[in-house]
Design a protein around this motif. Structure first.
Motif, PDB file in Angstrom:
ATOM      1  N   THR A 108      45.925  58.794  60.181  1.00 54.53           N
ATOM      2  CA  THR A 108      45.702  59.826  61.195  1.00 54.53           C
ATOM      3  C   THR A 108      44.996  61.011  60.526  1.00 54.53           C
ATOM      4  O   THR A 108      44.891  61.063  59.308  1.00 54.53           O
ATOM      5  CB  THR A 108      47.038  60.331  61.771  1.00 54.53           C
ATOM      6  OG1 THR A 108      47.673  61.131  60.783  1.00 54.53           O
ATOM      7  CG2 THR A 108      47.950  59.185  62.149  1.00 54.53           C
ATOM      8  N   PRO A 109      44.531  61.972  61.325  1.00 54.07           N
ATOM      9  CA  PRO A 109      43.862  63.122  60.700  1.00 54.07           C
ATOM     10  C   PRO A 109      44.825  64.112  60.029  1.00 54.07           C
ATOM     11  O   PRO A 109      44.364  65.139  59.532  1.00 54.07           O
ATOM     12  CB  PRO A 109      43.133  63.799  61.867  1.00 54.07           C
ATOM     13  CG  PRO A 109      43.569  63.136  63.109  1.00 54.07           C
ATOM     14  CD  PRO A 109      44.417  61.972  62.788  1.00 54.07           C
ATOM     15  N   VAL A 110      46.109  63.838  59.994  1.00 47.36           N
ATOM     16  CA  VAL A 110      47.029  64.804  59.374  1.00 47.36           C
ATOM     17  C   VAL A 110      46.705  64.917  57.878  1.00 47.36           C
ATOM     18  O   VAL A 110      46.420  63.934  57.207  1.00 47.36           O
ATOM     19  CB  VAL A 110      48.509  64.413  59.611  1.00 47.36           C
ATOM     20  CG1 VAL A 110      48.943  63.225  58.782  1.00 47.36           C
ATOM     21  CG2 VAL A 110      49.419  65.601  59.328  1.00 47.36           C
ATOM     22  N   ARG A 111      46.729  66.173  57.374  1.00 47.17           N
ATOM     23  CA  ARG A 111      46.345  66.409  55.980  1.00 47.17           C
ATOM     24  C   ARG A 111      47.532  66.163  55.051  1.00 47.17           C
ATOM     25  O   ARG A 111      48.674  66.490  55.411  1.00 47.17           O
ATOM     26  CB  ARG A 111      45.867  67.853  55.794  1.00 47.17           C
ATOM     27  CG  ARG A 111      44.717  68.279  56.668  1.00 47.17           C
ATOM     28  CD  ARG A 111      43.464  67.493  56.338  1.00 47.17           C
ATOM     29  NE  ARG A 111      42.252  68.125  56.812  1.00 47.17           N
ATOM     30  CZ  ARG A 111      41.754  67.995  58.051  1.00 47.17           C
ATOM     31  NH1 ARG A 111      42.382  67.256  58.932  1.00 47.17           N
ATOM     32  NH2 ARG A 111      40.636  68.595  58.388  1.00 47.17           N
TER      33      ARG A 111
END
Lengths: 303, 247
Positions: B93-96
């Motif tokens: 996912t785009p979570v950093r």
């Protein structure tokens, strides 16, 4: 328009070449399948495309972006369901959706997905309590959050019973019908044949064939079979004179005729009827992608 | 830091669904205080320089809580999540990554702090515990001790291939530390030999720093302890940053 472009992709783990000079394109709006045995390089290819692994060589563009340089921007626009990736046992279905939705901007409404994937009844169930099919459906729901343009589904139906597998196929077609592109991997040839618009057959890190399932099967020139049982004796030579027949075998009452062409079955039935030969249990067996794989590699595909 | 709030909230709920972690972090230290408090009371004792058993135990048991979250909860949870490919799923996912790690730190620091506050509340309400220090200083020392143990926990989580290995390595570090550091058994009652072992264990420095500041001693008397913990924090962060794997 190509949403995925892969040129000369190569990935090596130690002495093992996992992906070897692989090139292909995925077109917008299609279900593209990569099929091959376990360890053929499917998951590695997907991970490189999603920016989770760095290729050793080659060029990849996904939605026009370089997955290594623009991994986060890319993952805003794609959804990935990876093989065997999981959630904590005690997380609830709604919590997982709510959490994953918060990673996207604007934070996505996940409630419609519960319905689309048949998880409304499981809203408050823990991940560990879900069946294999339910876990996979939740995993797809997570991959669909953020309204992705491109969805990766890795070994989606592995471990599912045939009924759940068929339900999953309908789901995947539904995703495509909503205008998204689907990139899936499978080691079931039947699944690739039934579900995919185009199929890349991968073996030992290389793509050995890429086309629509229909073209792959026809292009191979593998014979269809017409099988039936006859009562009494009759001359096999009669059948051999038919157009497109390559050979005929008989074993007891069973006759197996090999050949090509759309008219094959019709011709056989006409001939038998004209001659007054009584037959039963007639069926045709089309070649499948399994035959294609066997012809290309000389090996049977195993689960 | 998109997703941070939800990550912390879900992680917290999952923590409360693990009865063992919940019990050992929040309940067990308070139970110990009640057990030893009911045996020894909180009368001033010469061996403790005029403090009572409970006065000494509250800061000492904070060391147990710090060791529990740092050496048990963090390594087991992170290594298990990696082994079960929970982390890999997050990475699609785009979570950093820094959002995920921040969420873990905030959650574990929060429950460690709650565990410590429960001890303070029990000590104050039940045993009329004495406190001669500066609340801010004690909080700073608590934070330093906690973060340095979290760093050690992340090293274990980074190097352990599975949740089971992390569990075993965590226990091998945990048990000598809680018994030989003065965290469970008062330092003053340990034999010379055991104290020599204890001086090699970082938890000893957490306990002595907390107890010292608790009774109003100046930082200048505890510079070595601060240096040891800071050193462990820095080395731990560097080593885990270099070795941490998401899958």
């Amino acid at each position: 328009m190509a949403v995925v472009q892969v040129e000369q992709l190569r990935k090596v783990y130690g002495a093992v070449v996992a992906v070897d000079e692989v090139s292909f394109e995925v077109q917008e709006g299609e279900i593209f399948g990569m099929v091959g045995p376990n360890g053929a390089g499917k998951t590695t290819t997907i991970e490189c495309i999603g920016g989770l692994r760095r290729p050793d060589a080659g060029r990849i563009l996904v939605l026009g972006l370089d997955p290594q340089a623009k991994g986060y921007a890319l993952r805003e626009r794609i959804g990935m369901q990876l093989q065997e990736s999981a959630l904590p046992d005690r997380i609830k279905v709604w919590e997982a959706l709510d959490l994953y939705a918060s990673f996207y901007r604007p934070s996505d409404d996940w409630r419609p997905l519960l319905e689309q994937l048949g998880l409304v009844d499981k809203y408050n169930a823990s991940f560990a309590k879900l069946s294999g099919g339910e876990k996979q459906r939740l995993s797809i729901a997570l991959a669909l959050l953020g309204d992705p343009e491109l969805v990766f589904l890795d070994e989606l139906t592995t471990g599912l019973d045939p009924q759940a597998r068929r339900a999953m196929w309908d789901l995947v077609r539904g995703i495509r019908d909503r205008g998204k592109t689907v990139f899936l991997t499978t080691h079931y040839m039947e699944e690739a044949e039934r579900l995919c618009d185009r199929v890349a057959i991968i073996d030992r890190g290389r793509i050995i064939a890429l086309d629509t399932p229909e073209n792959l099967i026809q292009g191979l020139g593998v014979d269809s079979r017409v099988v039936f049982s006859v009562e009494g004796t009759f001359s096999l030579e009669l059948l051999q004179t038919l157009n497109g027949v390559s050979r005929v075998e008989q074993s007891g009452e069973r006759v197996t005729l090999y050949g090509q062409g759309e008219a094959l079955v019709g011709q056989v039935i006409n001939l038998l009827t004209e001659r007054g030969i009584r037959f039963r249990d007639l069926r045709t067996e089309r070649p499948t992608l399994d035959d294609v794989y066997l012809a290309l590699t000389g090996r049977e595909m195993r689960d | 830091m998109r997703g941070l709030g939800k990550l912390i909230w879900v992680k917290l709920k999952l923590f409360f669904r693990e009865p063992e972690a919940f019990f050992f972090t929040l309940i067990f230290p308070v139970l110990m205080l009640f057990v030893f408090g009911s045996i020894y009371g909180n009368e001033p004792l010469d061996i403790f320089g005029g403090r009572g058993t409970v006065d000494m135990s509250v800061p000492a048991y904070m060391g147990i809580i710090i060791a529990t979250t740092g050496l048990m909860s963090i390594p087991i949870s992170v290594a298990t999540d990696r082994e079960k490919r929970v982390l890999r799923r997050l990475r699609t996912t785009p979570v950093r990554p820094h959002t995920i790690i921040t969420a873990w730190l905030v959650m574990y620091f929060g429950i460690t702090l709650v565990g410590a506050l429960l001890l303070v509340a029990a000590g104050k309400l039940v045993y009329d515990m004495r406190f001669d220090g500066n609340v801010l200083y004690v909080f700073l020392a608590f934070t330093l001790g906690t973060l340095s143990f979290f760093a050690l926990g992340f090293v274990v989580a980074s190097l352990a291939p599975t949740g089971r290995t992390a569990n075993i390595v965590g226990m091998v570090l945990f048990f000598p530390m809680i018994f030989f550091s003065g965290a469970t058994i008062p330092w003053q009652t340990l034999s010379e030999g055991v104290q020599r072992v204890g001086r090699a264990l970082p938890l000893t420095y957490v306990v002595q720093l907390l107890q010292g500041l608790w009774f109003g001693e100046p930082w200048s008397e505890h510079l070595l302890k601060v240096a040891v913990l800071l050193g462990m924090l820095i080395v731990g962060v560097v080593v885990s940053a270099k070795t941490f794997r998401w899958d």
